[in-house]
Design an enzyme around this catalytic site. Structure first.
Site, PDB file in Angstrom:
ATOM      1  N   CYS A 145       8.665   9.828  12.621  1.00  0.00           N
ATOM      2  CA  CYS A 145       8.436   8.383  12.739  1.00  0.00           C
ATOM      3  C   CYS A 145       9.430   7.709  13.679  1.00  0.00           C
ATOM      4  O   CYS A 145       9.231   6.559  14.064  1.00  0.00           O
ATOM      5  CB  CYS A 145       8.507   7.728  11.365  1.00  0.00           C
ATOM      6  SG  CYS A 145       7.383   8.476  10.194  1.00  0.00           S
ATOM      7  N   HIS A 174       9.954   0.313  11.951  1.00  0.00           N
ATOM      8  CA  HIS A 174       8.922   1.299  11.628  1.00  0.00           C
ATOM      9  C   HIS A 174       8.156   0.810  10.398  1.00  0.00           C
ATOM     10  O   HIS A 174       8.749   0.360   9.423  1.00  0.00           O
ATOM     11  CB  HIS A 174       9.565   2.662  11.348  1.00  0.00           C
ATOM     12  CG  HIS A 174       8.582   3.659  10.819  1.00  0.00           C
ATOM     13  ND1 HIS A 174       7.357   3.869  11.427  1.00  0.00           N
ATOM     14  CD2 HIS A 174       8.612   4.472   9.735  1.00  0.00           C
ATOM     15  CE1 HIS A 174       6.687   4.772  10.735  1.00  0.00           C
ATOM     16  NE2 HIS A 174       7.419   5.149   9.706  1.00  0.00           N
ATOM     17  N   ASN A 200       1.033   3.519   7.782  1.00  0.00           N
ATOM     18  CA  ASN A 200       2.119   4.180   8.512  1.00  0.00           C
ATOM     19  C   ASN A 200       1.499   5.106   9.561  1.00  0.00           C
ATOM     20  O   ASN A 200       0.835   6.079   9.210  1.00  0.00           O
ATOM     21  CB  ASN A 200       2.962   4.971   7.497  1.00  0.00           C
ATOM     22  CG  ASN A 200       4.106   5.738   8.137  1.00  0.00           C
ATOM     23  OD1 ASN A 200       4.189   5.865   9.353  1.00  0.00           O
ATOM     24  ND2 ASN A 200       4.995   6.262   7.298  1.00  0.00           N
TER      25      ASN A 200
HETATM   26  O1  UT7 Z   1       7.389   7.156   7.617  1.00  0.00           O
HETATM   27  C1  UT7 Z   1       8.260   8.080   7.085  1.00  0.00           C
HETATM   28  C2  UT7 Z   1       9.034   7.488   6.054  1.00  0.00           C
HETATM   29  N1  UT7 Z   1       8.230   7.346   4.853  1.00  0.00           N
HETATM   30  C3  UT7 Z   1       8.582   6.428   4.009  1.00  0.00           C
HETATM   31  O2  UT7 Z   1       9.463   5.671   4.281  1.00  0.00           O
HETATM   32  C4  UT7 Z   1       7.866   6.385   2.692  1.00  0.00           C
HETATM   33  C5  UT7 Z   1       8.887   6.151   1.647  1.00  0.00           C
HETATM   34  N2  UT7 Z   1       8.360   6.158   0.282  1.00  0.00           N
HETATM   35  C6  UT7 Z   1       7.574   5.188  -0.189  1.00  0.00           C
HETATM   36  O3  UT7 Z   1       7.146   4.299   0.508  1.00  0.00           O
HETATM   37  C7  UT7 Z   1       7.326   5.190  -1.666  1.00  0.00           C
HETATM   38  O4  UT7 Z   1       8.154   6.127  -2.288  1.00  0.00           O
HETATM   39  C8  UT7 Z   1       5.853   5.471  -2.070  1.00  0.00           C
HETATM   40  C9  UT7 Z   1       4.971   4.306  -1.670  1.00  0.00           C
HETATM   41  C10 UT7 Z   1       5.361   6.739  -1.423  1.00  0.00           C
HETATM   42  C11 UT7 Z   1       5.748   5.604  -3.579  1.00  0.00           C
HETATM   43  O5  UT7 Z   1       6.219   4.421  -4.221  1.00  0.00           O
HETATM   44  P1  UT7 Z   1       7.304   4.482  -5.393  1.00  0.00           P
HETATM   45  O6  UT7 Z   1       7.506   3.121  -5.858  1.00  0.00           O
HETATM   46  O7  UT7 Z   1       8.501   5.238  -4.844  1.00  0.00           O
HETATM   47  O8  UT7 Z   1       6.556   5.329  -6.474  1.00  0.00           O
HETATM   48  P2  UT7 Z   1       6.992   6.684  -7.188  1.00  0.00           P
HETATM   49  O9  UT7 Z   1       6.788   7.838  -6.256  1.00  0.00           O
HETATM   50  O10 UT7 Z   1       8.332   6.479  -7.790  1.00  0.00           O
HETATM   51  O11 UT7 Z   1       5.912   6.749  -8.318  1.00  0.00           O
HETATM   52  C12 UT7 Z   1       5.842   5.772  -9.368  1.00  0.00           C
HETATM   53  C13 UT7 Z   1       4.605   6.050 -10.201  1.00  0.00           C
HETATM   54  C14 UT7 Z   1       4.473   7.506 -10.594  1.00  0.00           C
HETATM   55  O12 UT7 Z   1       3.940   7.555 -11.895  1.00  0.00           O
HETATM   56  P3  UT7 Z   1       4.904   7.845 -13.152  1.00  0.00           P
HETATM   57  O13 UT7 Z   1       5.525   9.178 -12.881  1.00  0.00           O
HETATM   58  O14 UT7 Z   1       5.888   6.716 -13.154  1.00  0.00           O
HETATM   59  O15 UT7 Z   1       3.956   7.828 -14.293  1.00  0.00           O
HETATM   60  C15 UT7 Z   1       3.452   8.055  -9.620  1.00  0.00           C
HETATM   61  O16 UT7 Z   1       2.742   9.136 -10.122  1.00  0.00           O
HETATM   62  O17 UT7 Z   1       3.434   5.742  -9.436  1.00  0.00           O
HETATM   63  C16 UT7 Z   1       2.555   6.856  -9.443  1.00  0.00           C
HETATM   64  N3  UT7 Z   1       1.828   6.869  -8.178  1.00  0.00           N
HETATM   65  C17 UT7 Z   1       0.688   6.199  -8.000  1.00  0.00           C
HETATM   66  N4  UT7 Z   1      -0.033   5.412  -8.805  1.00  0.00           N
HETATM   67  C18 UT7 Z   1      -1.168   4.856  -8.309  1.00  0.00           C
HETATM   68  C19 UT7 Z   1       2.162   7.506  -7.022  1.00  0.00           C
HETATM   69  N5  UT7 Z   1       1.235   7.249  -6.099  1.00  0.00           N
HETATM   70  C20 UT7 Z   1       0.315   6.453  -6.665  1.00  0.00           C
HETATM   71  C21 UT7 Z   1      -0.863   5.846  -6.203  1.00  0.00           C
HETATM   72  N6  UT7 Z   1      -1.566   5.063  -7.063  1.00  0.00           N
HETATM   73  N7  UT7 Z   1      -1.315   6.001  -4.946  1.00  0.00           N
END
Ligand code: UT7
Length: 330
Positions: free
Chosen positions: A116, A257, A287
């Protein structure tokens, strides 16, 4: 050695027609429009049609950048294409683009992979070619077809990524006070596996098993990348301002980004930049990795959010891990 200035002479971008909305994704994986908007700020992203590819989108973005800068393809001295999704492992996208645009035979053309951060890495590379007099006019492109390496059964990644391309024509100027004024490149390979595609390279070439196990798609430790990006974005913007002795109120616009609206908001709050000075289009495109900043810069300029004489900070952050910033007086 006489140093020259490197001016952003023109920009262009291209987005495929097809939209993949959060509502569409609700039908594909266990997710909701509300979750995606709250956690990422994304509402829809663009998906390339079967006939489109990173190089074909790059060519259109480049043509638009050439047009906006009043440059003929024959004037280009060097082509840099940042991408993690080239049309083929070889030849480079840059060579395909050179041929399609009708640029001179014998100029340099190469791809650059810094995930990225790739477009900003390429912009820095181009700047140094121009500053030292090795090139007068450089075409810098970020182009991605992430939909081709996304697992649409993995809700933690498929909601994020989209396709598109953006381009810039960078030109030599005698005015050292105009154009790119400072830059930073950074990498931390200890975090390499936080965002990776396990197969398809020399370590694990494609075979029926790797295809079956979807090892040719992006795997991400979202939470770890998120933590890194939040801290790095604020630190990088601060460094970029300090390098030119700028205060937050002197910055017209930050082009970050587009990985997550929460990452952008949190960096702005930390530095004391009001939300209107952080450019955001992630709601429409998701993204797009190396294309993201290039598309955002083009949209910001065309929308009049920044223009000649304005201070702008351009920042890429992502896989590698990598980061890159450019402080530019447009
Ligand atoms: O471009 C390269 C750089 N990339 C980035 O900068 C991306 C960085 N990461 C992110 O933007 C975030 O980490 C995400 C958007 C990918 C995820 O958001 P988060 O707030 O960090 O969520 P998490 O991974 O901590 O997950 C929280 C909960 C989990 O459930 P439990 O374990 O708390 O029950 C996940 O399973 O959300 C769940 N979850 C979803 N729920 C509904 C993960 N993806 C989804 C989804 N829909 N699509």
């Amino acid at each position: 050695m006489t140093l020259h200035g490197a001016l952003i002479a023109g920009t262009g971008s291209f987005l495929p027609e097809r939209k993949l909305t959060n509502i569409d994704l609700e039908k594909m994986v266990d997710t909701s429009d509300e979750w995606i908007v709250q956690r990422t700020g994304i509402r829809e992203r663009r998906i390339a049609s079967p006939g489109e590819s990173s190089a074909s989108m790059a060519v259109i973005a480049a043509q638009r950048a050439l047009e906006s800068s009043g440059t003929r393809p024959e004037e280009i001295d060097l082509i840099l294409c940042a991408t993690i999704t080239p049309d083929m492992p070889t030849p480079s996208n840059a060579c395909l683009i050179q041929h399609a645009l009708g640029c001179r035979r014998g100029i340099g053309a190469m791809d650059l992979n810094a995930a990225c951060s790739g477009f900003v890495y390429a912009l820095v590379t181009a700047t140094n070619f121009i500053k030292t007099g090795s090139a007068k006019t450089v075409l810098v492109i970020g182009a991605e077809t992430l939909s081709r390496i996304t697992d649409y059964t993995d809700r933690s990644t498929c909601i994020l990524f989209g396709d598109g391309a953006g381009a810039v024509v960078l030109k030599q100027t005698t005015d050292l006070g105009a154009g790119v004024q400072a830059f930073e490149l950074g990498a931390d390979g200890s975090g390499a596996m936080l965002l990776h595609v396990p197969a398809g390279g020399s370590r694990h070439p494609a075979d029926p098993e790797s295809v079956g196990a979807k090892l040719h798609t992006l795997k991400m430790s979202g939470r770890d990348v998120f933590k890194f990006a939040v801290a790095q974005m604020a630190e990088s913007i601060e460094k970029a301002m300090n390098a030119c002795k700028l205060t937050p109120d002197q910055i017209k616009l930050v082009i970050p980004h587009q990985s997550n609206a929460r990452i952008i908001d949190s960096a702005a709050t930390k530095i004391g930049l009001t939300a209107d000075r952080m450019f955001i289009n992630i709601d429409r495109y998701g993204n797009t990795s190396a294309a993201s900043v290039a598309i955002a810069l083009d949209e910001a300029i065309r929308a009049g959010r920044c223009g000649r004489g304005d201070w702008v900070v351009i920042i890429g952050i992502g896989g590698g891990l990598t980061w890159a910033t450019v402080t530019v007086k447009l």
